[in-house]
Design a protein around this motif. Structure first.
Motif, PDB file in Angstrom:
ATOM      1  N   ILE A 343      -3.180 -15.291  23.307  1.00 30.28           N
ATOM      2  CA  ILE A 343      -1.979 -15.739  23.431  1.00 30.28           C
ATOM      3  C   ILE A 343      -1.223 -16.356  22.266  1.00 30.28           C
ATOM      4  O   ILE A 343      -0.144 -16.311  21.916  1.00 30.28           O
ATOM      5  CB  ILE A 343      -1.863 -16.743  24.609  1.00 30.28           C
ATOM      6  N   MET A 344      -1.966 -17.259  21.400  1.00 23.75           N
ATOM      7  CA  MET A 344      -1.480 -17.806  20.336  1.00 23.75           C
ATOM      8  C   MET A 344      -1.145 -17.029  19.436  1.00 23.75           C
ATOM      9  O   MET A 344       0.110 -17.114  18.602  1.00 23.75           O
ATOM     10  CB  MET A 344      -2.760 -18.673  19.763  1.00 23.75           C
ATOM     11  N   SER A 345      -1.876 -16.028  19.075  1.00 26.32           N
ATOM     12  CA  SER A 345      -1.509 -15.416  17.823  1.00 26.32           C
ATOM     13  C   SER A 345      -0.554 -14.200  18.325  1.00 26.32           C
ATOM     14  O   SER A 345       0.332 -13.705  17.363  1.00 26.32           O
ATOM     15  CB  SER A 345      -2.705 -14.297  17.408  1.00 26.32           C
ATOM     16  N   GLY A 346      -0.298 -13.566  19.313  1.00 22.71           N
ATOM     17  CA  GLY A 346       0.456 -12.471  19.799  1.00 22.71           C
ATOM     18  C   GLY A 346       2.039 -12.782  19.744  1.00 22.71           C
ATOM     19  O   GLY A 346       2.604 -11.940  19.139  1.00 22.71           O
ATOM     20  N   ALA A 347       2.467 -13.977  20.125  1.00 21.28           N
ATOM     21  CA  ALA A 347       3.743 -14.261  19.886  1.00 21.28           C
ATOM     22  C   ALA A 347       4.337 -14.271  18.340  1.00 21.28           C
ATOM     23  O   ALA A 347       5.613 -14.076  18.188  1.00 21.28           O
ATOM     24  CB  ALA A 347       4.121 -15.650  20.579  1.00 21.28           C
TER      25      ALA A 347
END
Length: 489
Positions: A343-347
């Motif tokens: 979740i942290m990296s995808g955005a």
């Protein structure tokens, strides 16, 4: 102070430890505890099970150290999307970003979230996927049976976890960073504990039986009976490629650290080093976990483990009656930390695409905590929708082929950039260039070709998703883009 202007740039608050924890945490979810059952059904013997994991580990390590050169050249948010754009063009980069948003990242988040809930049900049964909270009739199938749309407790819990982690990450990188550190370190220690206790509990007769005829590749059916016993070369290659769908999925997301390059301190050094250290740690853990499985469970028991939960079956042999709950807690820790990293990296990928005028404009803005909040929430919505649809399992079957195609293209970009930009600064050069990157490309191509021939069900849907991005790209350029080329410096 309420009208304070939001930050215009990402804050560099993550160091080498955070990068390494993100790589390890994003890679290790629930796959290592499950996919060895399907691998064993395909190849049938201890030697080939370990070989599949070793081949996957070699490919992952080779790709990771190759990405080191690209991460040092382009230490920007967006990672692989940026590398593809700089090596090829915006269309290729967008097709990656579109596939990433439509299935690769969001589908993985959904599947990992549901996995958390499924194993939480070992501790609290009402959270199981069999516990239906809501059901409505949607029609009749071709055989005249009623069709229903239903929501299980596991799906609802998955959504709660995804929304909670998304909210935490919208409050800045500090909260997400500490979740990643705590849960990933706990995960590593618990897995090494499982390996150590597993080696102590190793059963000599089981080990000897499993390694007798260790290289006789054959099929084991789900009911435990032997299927095809003598593979021809083409069938053997198909079995290996089909097996690697699971191991590659379990080893995927190692590139997550490249997406947060805009928030890494000294990214030219720390991203490449995080990639190497993280993938090395995971490769060792994966291979040793399978050595433990083979040391405590007969091959037929691995192949026929209930619901493919090999980790649970092995833990029962190692820890007795408490094994089920011990493994359930381990997998809950593993999947919670994994989803936080995803979740942290995808955005950050959607943030960079928006800066290029190829995604919703608001996705390219930062909130007062210097994070792309809008991108986090639309990723959350899609992941939750996939959790409810129940189709994430089918989508994940497509991920391995699509992911490897884009890995091949990205590593091929190293050769292209050596020609296009021979004088560009390269603080770190791809290890083993030009041989190791070429070996990865050849192995990746062989995997994709064999998969297309022998497992077309894994490939067609994935390719359709990628190709569907072409008209979307031109629509995005027309309605979302701008006339100036953006560089996302």
């Amino acid at each position: 102070m309420e009208n304070q202007t939001p930050p215009q740039e990402l804050k560099r608050e993550l160091g080498l430890l955070d990068g390494t924890m993100l790589v390890v945490g994003s890679m290790i979810g629930s796959g290592i505890f499950i996919v060895s059952a399907d691998i064993t059904r395909s190849v049938g013997s201890a030697g080939w099970v370990i070989a599949v994991w070793l081949i996957t580990g070699f490919m992952t390590l080779t790709a990771a150290v190759s990405y080191g050169e690209l991460s040092a050249m382009f230490p920007k948010a967006g990672g692989q999307y940026v590398y593809l754009k700089e090596s090829y063009n915006k269309l290729i980069a967008f097709l990656y970003g579109w596939s990433f948003f439509a299935v690769i990242q969001t589908g993985t988040i959904a599947a990992v979230g549901v996995a958390f809930s499924k194993f939480a049900a070992y501790l609290y049964q009402p959270l199981s996927e069999q516990h239906i909270l809501y059901q409505i009739k949607t029609g009749v199938d071709q055989l005249g049976n009623d069709k229903f749309f239903s929501i299980s407790a596991a799906q609802a819990m998955s959504i709660v976890i995804i929304v909670l982690l998304t909210f935490i990450n919208t409050r800045g990188v500090e909260g997400g960073k500490w979740i990643q550190r705590i849960f990933t370190l706990t995960k590593i220690l618990s897995l090494f504990g499982l390996i150590v206790f597993g080696l102590i509990a190793l059963k000599g007769d089981v080990w000897h039986a499993n390694w007798t005829n260790a290289w006789h590749m054959h099929e084991i059916k789900l009911d435990g009976t032997n299927g095809l016993m003598d593979y021809t070369l083409p069938i053997a290659l198909g079995a290996i490629a089909g097996s690697m769908v699971g191991s590659i999925f379990s080893s995927d997301s190692w590139n997550s650290v490249t997406f947060i390059a805009g928030e890494m301190t000294n990214p030219k050094r720390n991203i490449g080093l995080s990639l190497f250290l993280g993938t090395l740690i995971v490769t060792v853990i994966y291979v040793m976990a399978n050595v433990v499985y083979i040391g405590v469970l007969p091959m037929h028991d691995i192949a026929t483990a209930a619901r493919d939960r090999v980790g649970v079956a092995a833990s029962q042999q190692i820890f007795g009656n408490a094994g089920t709950k011990i493994m359930a807690v381990m997998i809950m820790i593993s999947t919670f930390g994994c989803n936080n990293g995803l979740i942290m990296s995808g955005a950050r990928v959607y943030y960079t695409m928006a800066k290029d005028g190829l995604f919703f404009k608001q996705t390219g803005t930062l909130n007062k905590f210097a994070v792309p909040e809008f991108g986090l929430w639309i990723q959350c919505v899609v992941a939750c929708a996939l959790s409810l649809s129940g189709s994430y399992g089918n989508l994940l079957d497509m991920i391995s082929l699509v992911a490897v195609i884009f890995y091949i293209l990205t590593i091929g970009g190293i050769y292209i950039l050596r020609v296009k930009r021979p004088d560009a600064e390269r603080p770190y050069k791809a290890f083993g260039y030009p041989i190791l990157p070429a070996i990865y490309i050849l192995m990746g191509l062989a995997f994709c070709i064999v998969l297309l021939i022998y497992k077309p069900e894994y490939s067609r849907g994935g390719l359709y998703i990628v190709l569907s991005g072409i008209p979307i790209y031109f629509l995005a350029k027309r309605y979302l883009g701008n006339d100036e080329e953006t560089t996302n410096a």
